[in-house]
Design a protein around this motif. Structure first.
Motif, PDB file in Angstrom:
ATOM      1  N   THR A  36       7.822  84.463  24.977  1.00 39.20           N
ATOM      2  CA  THR A  36       7.610  83.090  25.418  1.00 39.20           C
ATOM      3  C   THR A  36       8.132  82.106  24.375  1.00 39.20           C
ATOM      4  O   THR A  36       8.253  82.445  23.196  1.00 39.20           O
ATOM      5  N   ILE A  37       8.418  80.887  24.818  1.00 35.33           N
ATOM      6  CA  ILE A  37       8.813  79.825  23.890  1.00 35.33           C
ATOM      7  C   ILE A  37       7.599  79.070  23.373  1.00 35.33           C
ATOM      8  O   ILE A  37       7.736  78.128  22.603  1.00 35.33           O
ATOM      9  N   TRP A  42       8.263  82.336  16.476  1.00 34.08           N
ATOM     10  CA  TRP A  42       9.641  82.769  16.718  1.00 34.08           C
ATOM     11  C   TRP A  42      10.228  82.184  18.001  1.00 34.08           C
ATOM     12  O   TRP A  42      11.295  81.575  18.002  1.00 34.08           O
ATOM     13  N   GLY A  43       9.543  82.369  19.106  1.00 32.03           N
ATOM     14  CA  GLY A  43      10.066  81.871  20.380  1.00 32.03           C
ATOM     15  C   GLY A  43      10.203  80.361  20.394  1.00 32.03           C
ATOM     16  O   GLY A  43      11.194  79.817  20.900  1.00 32.03           O
ATOM     17  N   THR A  44       9.235  79.679  19.841  1.00 32.79           N
ATOM     18  CA  THR A  44       9.274  78.222  19.793  1.00 32.79           C
ATOM     19  C   THR A  44      10.454  77.724  18.971  1.00 32.79           C
ATOM     20  O   THR A  44      11.117  76.749  19.343  1.00 32.79           O
ATOM     21  N   LEU A  50      17.706  75.449  20.755  1.00 33.58           N
ATOM     22  CA  LEU A  50      18.408  75.136  21.998  1.00 33.58           C
ATOM     23  C   LEU A  50      18.393  73.633  22.261  1.00 33.58           C
ATOM     24  O   LEU A  50      19.411  73.044  22.653  1.00 33.58           O
ATOM     25  N   LEU A  51      17.250  72.994  22.030  1.00 34.26           N
ATOM     26  CA  LEU A  51      17.143  71.546  22.243  1.00 34.26           C
ATOM     27  C   LEU A  51      17.999  70.762  21.257  1.00 34.26           C
ATOM     28  O   LEU A  51      18.541  69.697  21.597  1.00 34.26           O
ATOM     29  N   HIS A 251      14.758  78.970   9.306  1.00 34.26           N
ATOM     30  CA  HIS A 251      15.049  77.866  10.219  1.00 34.26           C
ATOM     31  C   HIS A 251      15.978  78.341  11.341  1.00 34.26           C
ATOM     32  O   HIS A 251      17.180  78.058  11.344  1.00 34.26           O
ATOM     33  N   VAL A 252      15.384  79.037  12.296  1.00 41.08           N
ATOM     34  CA  VAL A 252      16.154  79.545  13.428  1.00 41.08           C
ATOM     35  C   VAL A 252      16.802  78.402  14.191  1.00 41.08           C
ATOM     36  O   VAL A 252      17.940  78.502  14.656  1.00 41.08           O
TER      37      VAL A 252
END
Length: 316
Positions: A36-37, A42-44, A50-51, A251-252
């Motif tokens: 999940t985001i 990690w998902g967030t 992406l944003l 910092h993904v």
């Protein structure tokens, strides 16, 4: 006359920009997340990346959650392709296998994933070179332990930060004992908490929960006991500044923006790419006020030396 013709051709080649990397058009970008985001770790971070791409380039972006097997990934890639997506991020190491079965079928899409072997011309593996961040986290643990016992609660054996943490703790405190436990999963909270309880029962008073899906509940458990933790992936000081001594941040989101920029400039290489402090995508987070200010400054000095020399304190 022949020599002049050759010289003219060479000049034309560079004047027209043909000697420069080929520019790519970033049409639309897709993100596949295994869970999940909304996990706040990690998902967030992947979703925030992406944003950032959407905001910077003004393009359409798409994401799908629960993308954790070949069948659903195949359907998602097919859907993304139909929408004109030409850059897809698979947010985890599992996408190495998924994308390896799809990349030749979709040669107009560049596939990006984490911590694997990228073998296709349109595949790139992103790897955080996280040994150093583990080392500096280990130094802090070695300095702050009162029992001379610290623990690493890792997801998998291959994580570079594990050896780094071990070496950093021993560099700072030669008397320290470092225990390592492996959860064999990023998000098995039950097993992680069981290992945590075992560590605390043995007198370990600083724990490094190096797994993005279980580190929050582990830190909460440590907080209940009035002990210390080193955060992982995100700055987790908000979980308790008296508990979280600092965090080893990846910092993904910034890395995704950097990858998109490289793609646009025709500079995104296939194969395996590595990123570290020098790329501004790894850093330590906010320090707990329990960490002496002079020691904080010492760590920051070591980090700056590492950024400049690529050498850790134990390598001089």
């Amino acid at each position: 006359m022949l020599k002049k013709s050759i010289l003219f051709a060479i000049c034309l080649f560079f004047l027209t920009g043909c000697g420069q990397p080929r520019q790519n058009e970033l049409e639309k970008v897709g993100l596949l997340v295994p869970d999940t985001i909304s996990d706040q770790v990690w998902g967030t971070k992947g979703y925030k990346g992406l944003l950032k791409i959407q905001s910077r380039y003004g393009i359409e972006v798409f994401y799908k959650e629960g993308m954790n097997n070949q069948e659903v990934v195949r359907e998602a890639v097919k859907e993304f392709s139909g929408k004109g997506v030409n850059l897809i991020f698979g947010h985890g190491s599992e996408y190495e296998t998924f994308f390896a079965e799809l990349n030749e079928e979709y040669d107009d899409i560049h596939f990006v994933f984490f911590n694997g072997e990228a073998k296709g011309d349109n595949m790139t593996s992103l790897n955080f070179d996280s040994n150093a961040m583990g080392f500096f986290g280990g130094m802090i643990a070695g300095e702050m332990t009162k029992t001379n016992k610290v623990g690493i609660l890792a997801a998998y054996e291959w994580q570079p930060e594990i050896d780094g943490f071990y070496e950093g703790a021993n560099y700072q405190n030669p008397d320290v004992q470092v225990k390592i436990q492996y959860v064999q999963s990023w998000d098995d909270v039950k097993s992680a908490l069981n290992h945590t309880d075992e560590m605390l029962a043995e007198g370990i008073d600083v724990v490094y929960p190096a797994g993005d899906g279980y580190n929050v509940p582990v830190i909460e458990r440590i907080k209940e006991k009035g002990l210390y933790a080193i955060g992982f992936v995100s700055d987790q000081s908000d979980l308790g500044e008296a508990t979280v001594l600092t965090s080893t941040i990846q910092h993904v989101d910034l890395l995704y923006e950097l990858v998109a920029e490289k793609y646009l400039n025709g500079e995104l290489e296939s194969g395996n790419l590595y990123f570290d402090f020098q790329d501004d995508v790894i850093e330590l987070g906010k320090y707990s006020p329990n960490v002496d200010k002079s020691f904080q400054n010492k760590i920051q000095e070591h980090i700056e030396i590492y950024r400049q020399t690529d050498k850790l304190p134990n390598q001089f």
